[in-house]
Design an enzyme around this catalytic site. Structure first.
Site, short mmCIF file in Angstrom:
data_model
loop_
_atom_site.label_atom_id
_atom_site.label_comp_id
_atom_site.label_asym_id
_atom_site.label_seq_id
_atom_site.Cartn_x
_atom_site.Cartn_y
_atom_site.Cartn_z
N GLN A 1 0.83 -1.20 0.00
CA GLN A 1 0.00 0.00 0.00
C GLN A 1 0.87 1.27 0.00
O GLN A 1 2.04 1.25 0.37
CB GLN A 1 -0.93 0.01 1.20
CG GLN A 1 -2.03 -1.02 1.15
CD GLN A 1 -1.61 -2.40 1.58
OE1 GLN A 1 -0.47 -2.64 1.95
NE2 GLN A 1 -2.54 -3.35 1.54
N GLY B 1 7.15 -14.22 -3.73
CA GLY B 1 6.58 -14.28 -2.38
C GLY B 1 5.36 -13.40 -2.25
O GLY B 1 4.86 -12.81 -3.20
N GLN C 1 -2.15 -9.78 -4.49
CA GLN C 1 -3.52 -10.22 -4.24
C GLN C 1 -4.58 -9.24 -4.73
O GLN C 1 -5.70 -9.64 -5.03
CB GLN C 1 -3.72 -10.54 -2.77
CG GLN C 1 -3.39 -9.43 -1.81
CD GLN C 1 -3.25 -9.95 -0.39
OE1 GLN C 1 -2.90 -11.10 -0.18
NE2 GLN C 1 -3.52 -9.10 0.58
N ASP D 1 -0.85 -2.38 12.41
CA ASP D 1 -0.94 -3.71 13.01
C ASP D 1 0.43 -4.20 13.45
O ASP D 1 0.55 -5.29 14.01
CB ASP D 1 -1.54 -4.70 12.01
CG ASP D 1 -0.70 -4.83 10.76
OD1 ASP D 1 0.14 -5.74 10.70
OD2 ASP D 1 -0.86 -4.01 9.84
N GLU E 1 -7.69 0.21 6.50
CA GLU E 1 -7.46 -1.05 7.20
C GLU E 1 -7.40 -0.92 8.72
O GLU E 1 -6.84 0.05 9.25
CB GLU E 1 -6.12 -1.65 6.75
CG GLU E 1 -6.08 -2.02 5.27
CD GLU E 1 -4.82 -2.81 4.96
OE1 GLU E 1 -4.96 -4.02 4.72
OE2 GLU E 1 -3.72 -2.23 4.97
N HIS E 2 -7.95 -1.95 9.40
CA HIS E 2 -7.68 -2.29 10.79
C HIS E 2 -8.31 -1.38 11.83
O HIS E 2 -7.85 -1.33 12.97
CB HIS E 2 -6.16 -2.31 11.06
CG HIS E 2 -5.40 -3.27 10.20
ND1 HIS E 2 -4.07 -3.09 9.91
CD2 HIS E 2 -5.79 -4.38 9.55
CE1 HIS E 2 -3.66 -4.06 9.12
NE2 HIS E 2 -4.69 -4.86 8.88
N GLU F 1 -8.60 -4.72 5.45
CA GLU F 1 -8.50 -5.79 6.44
C GLU F 1 -9.14 -5.29 7.72
O GLU F 1 -8.92 -4.14 8.13
CB GLU F 1 -7.04 -6.15 6.74
CG GLU F 1 -6.37 -7.00 5.69
CD GLU F 1 -4.94 -7.34 6.08
OE1 GLU F 1 -4.43 -6.76 7.05
OE2 GLU F 1 -4.33 -8.17 5.39
#
Length: 602
Positions: free
Chosen positions: A171, A192, A214, A446, A477-478, A499
């Site tokens: 991001q 990876g 992803q 996170d 996110e989060h 997420e």
């Protein structure tokens, strides 16, 4: 971001445990004016009132803006020096902008670490040609690219040595206004885990290979091909994009972008620095620069207050009041009051991830309800005292139409925690109508320092109150409660990545009345018209894997509120979703990390 690669040599490896494993300004405002006392007519006249000294426009860009010309010696050595310092400095204080004057450069490999921006200084990307590479890889993190945040490439033409340039980012790492005379590989060496990303106003002559990425959003560009998809690949206004096919493969393709206006950029006109302001486009497709000089206007740097770390918020506001725009050079800026943008058409442009830290619970930046403000290219880092908001576009109750000249928020990123304890109730609030949010990552950390369910408490990510707001490339996110809340009418979002907070201690901590968990993206019950394309939410409740999230998306069930191509994913079975949107969509289950999808709602 945990990630299971597919279509790559090591696609059968297991998920990682979690992402964390996976001088003071020379120019300042003058002293307050002297006050004269009234006196009888027979007395001597009062001394004249001293006027504040005008702040200068233009000037030196500071030590962390490094400018190269084709004749500069030791370019590669300097690039390597900056990279060695920044490669793994995820929460460090270094900030750099690497700027290349128009011309041709041979044999370079500019590896980019954290808080490093590279850009050409031409009016067109083709004015600054590098026969070489601009590389992001993940050797510092054992081949895991999920933490390759906060870096950017803009306004360059690249001819990669091998024919393909590697840009393995996560991001907050935009690839804007680039001409790639070859292919683009978005995966790290070894294929990876990877979790990006964003491309805009770029031309890739060859094929783009996302491989293990992803999700990805590409806007107003052209590509020679696109190799594969994992969970969520979204395109709007992209020539050469794959056809709509969600969920198999998961391509969401819009022929055009409804409204767009590219990010302002610094360039050289001869020896004079100027800032180009691209014009607004409707139903855009392809780059702004492919047929010659881009359309728009420009401002000389003399109309900008060139800020350097150590400057006070009072001085920044004095410059704005004086009629200057702001250019924030790389570094850290502590603010004891909000930067207040009141004038229509004001530009606040950051270089090299200039970072604003609000002290004592203030808001970092606010705008008035005016036309055409452009906020671009900076990071807001929450301070240890809770701020009710970190960025406000327009005041509460803003209602003026800005359809012909909207405010744009581009590559403006917000972080709560990670570099230290930080708190904010709501990170970004959009009150002004017609605002365009074009690529943001709003992140409650996170990992890093100052991280914990209450330590970096941040209940809400983005709240949209204004009508007719468009988001293109929304990463949030989060957050402890809702990540996105949308109250305005006729809102639109093209691409959303989310997420839920990893660190929820138990089901009770996220309980929303009778509902299990707060949706990632909540459209208010009062909204009658809203539309979204290519939206994804993931959960990874590793502290308590028994947590159940009722849905990723919640909205009024009315014909005017429409969603296209939604997905939810349980990462390795750490928590589960019961539905995708409202009561629609199959639950996630087990540890298979397979998305549950809804193609159209209602």
């Amino acid at each position: 971001m945990p990630h299971l690669p597919t279509d790559s040599p090591d696609s059968d490896r297991s998920l990682p445990a979690r992402r964390s494993v996976l001088g003071a300004m020379a120019a300042t405002a003058a002293a307050p004016a002297l006050l004269g006392l009234s006196s009888p007519a027979s007395a001597a006249p009062a001394a004249p009132v001293a006027q504040p000294r005008a702040l200068p426009g233009g000037g030196d860009l500071g030590p962390n803006v490094i400018v190269f010309a084709p004749s500069t010696s030791g370019i590669q050595a300097k690039l390597d020096e900056v990279f060695r310092q920044q490669e793994s400095a995820q929460f460090g204080t270094g900030r750099y902008a690497l700027l290349f004057k128009p011309g041709t450069y041979n044999g370079l490999n500019a590896q980019l670490g954290f808080y490093t921006s590279i850009a050409g200084l031409g009016l067109s990307p083709d004015d600054t040609a590098i026969n070489g590479d601009v590389t992001v890889d993940a050797g510092w993190f054992n081949g895991n690219a999920t933490q390759n945040f906060w870096r950017s490439a803009e306004n360059l033409a690249l001819t990669p040595v091998s024919g393909t340039n590697r840009w393995a980012v996560a991001q907050a790492a935009p690839f804007r206004r680039m001409h790639l005379r070859g292919g683009l590989n978005l995966a790290p060496t070894g294929y990876g885990w990877a979790s990006g990303g964003y491309i805009a106003d770029s031309r890739i002559d060859g094929s783009v290979g996302p491989y293990s990425q992803q999700q990805w959003y590409t806007r107003d560009s052209s590509v020679g091909g696109w190799a594969n998809a994992v969970w969520n690949m979204v395109f709007s206004g992209v020539q050469g994009a794959p056809a709509q096919s969600f969920p198999n493969p998961p391509y969401t393709t819009l022929d055009t972008t409804p409204v767009s206006r590219e990010k302002p950029f610094l360039y050289l006109n001869g020896s004079e620095y100027r800032v180009f302001l691209p014009e607004r486009r409707t139903n855009a497709r392809g780059t702004t620069w492919g047929s010659g000089t881009p359309r728009g206007t420009s401002l000389p740097l003399t109309q900008f207050y060139v800020a350097k770390p150590g400057v006070t918020a009072a001085t920044l506001n004095a410059a704005l009041t004086q009629g200057l725009h702001l250019l924030l050079t790389p570094g850290i800026y502590h603010l004891d009051q909000p930067i207040q943008v009141n004038r229509a058409g004001t530009v606040v442009l950051g270089l090299g991830y200039a970072t604003l830290i609000p002290d004592n619970g203030v808001t970092a930046l606010r705008t008035a309800d005016v036309d055409g403000v452009r906020l671009a290219g900076f990071l807001i880092d929450a301070g240890p005292v809770n701020s009710s908001t970190l960025l406000e576009v327009g005041p509460t109750g803003a209602s003026a139409s800005h359809s012909a000249n909207p405010t744009t928020v581009q590559d403006v990123f917000i972080r709560i925690g990670g570099a230290g304890a930080g708190k904010a109730t709501t990170s970004m609030v959009i009150n002004s109508r017609d605002t365009i949010i074009d690529h943001t990552w709003v992140w409650r950390a996170d990992h890093g320092t100052g991280v914990g369910w209450e330590t970096n408490r941040a209940d809400y990510g983005i709240r949209v109150n204004g009508d007719d707001v468009l988001a293109t490339g929304l990463f949030v996110e989060h957050f402890n409660k809702y990540d996105v809340q949308w109250y305005g009418q006729r809102g639109r979002t093209i691409f959303f990545q989310n997420e839920k907070a990893y660190d929820a201690p138990n089901q009770a901590a996220i309980q929303n009345g009778s509902v299990k968990g707060y949706a990632a993206y909540k459209v208010a019950d009062s909204v009658t018209t809203h539309e979204g394309w290519g939206l994804g939410s993931y959960c990874y409740y590793n502290v308590d894997p028994t947590i159940v999230q009722h849905n990723g998306f919640a909205a009024p069930n009315t014909p005017g509120v429409k969603f296209h191509d939604l997905l939810v994913v349980s990462l390795g079975g750490q928590g589960q979703y019961e539905h995708v949107v409202n009561e629609t969509g199959a639950p996630t289950s087990g540890t298979s990390t397979v998305p549950s999808t809804v193609v159209s709602y209602p």
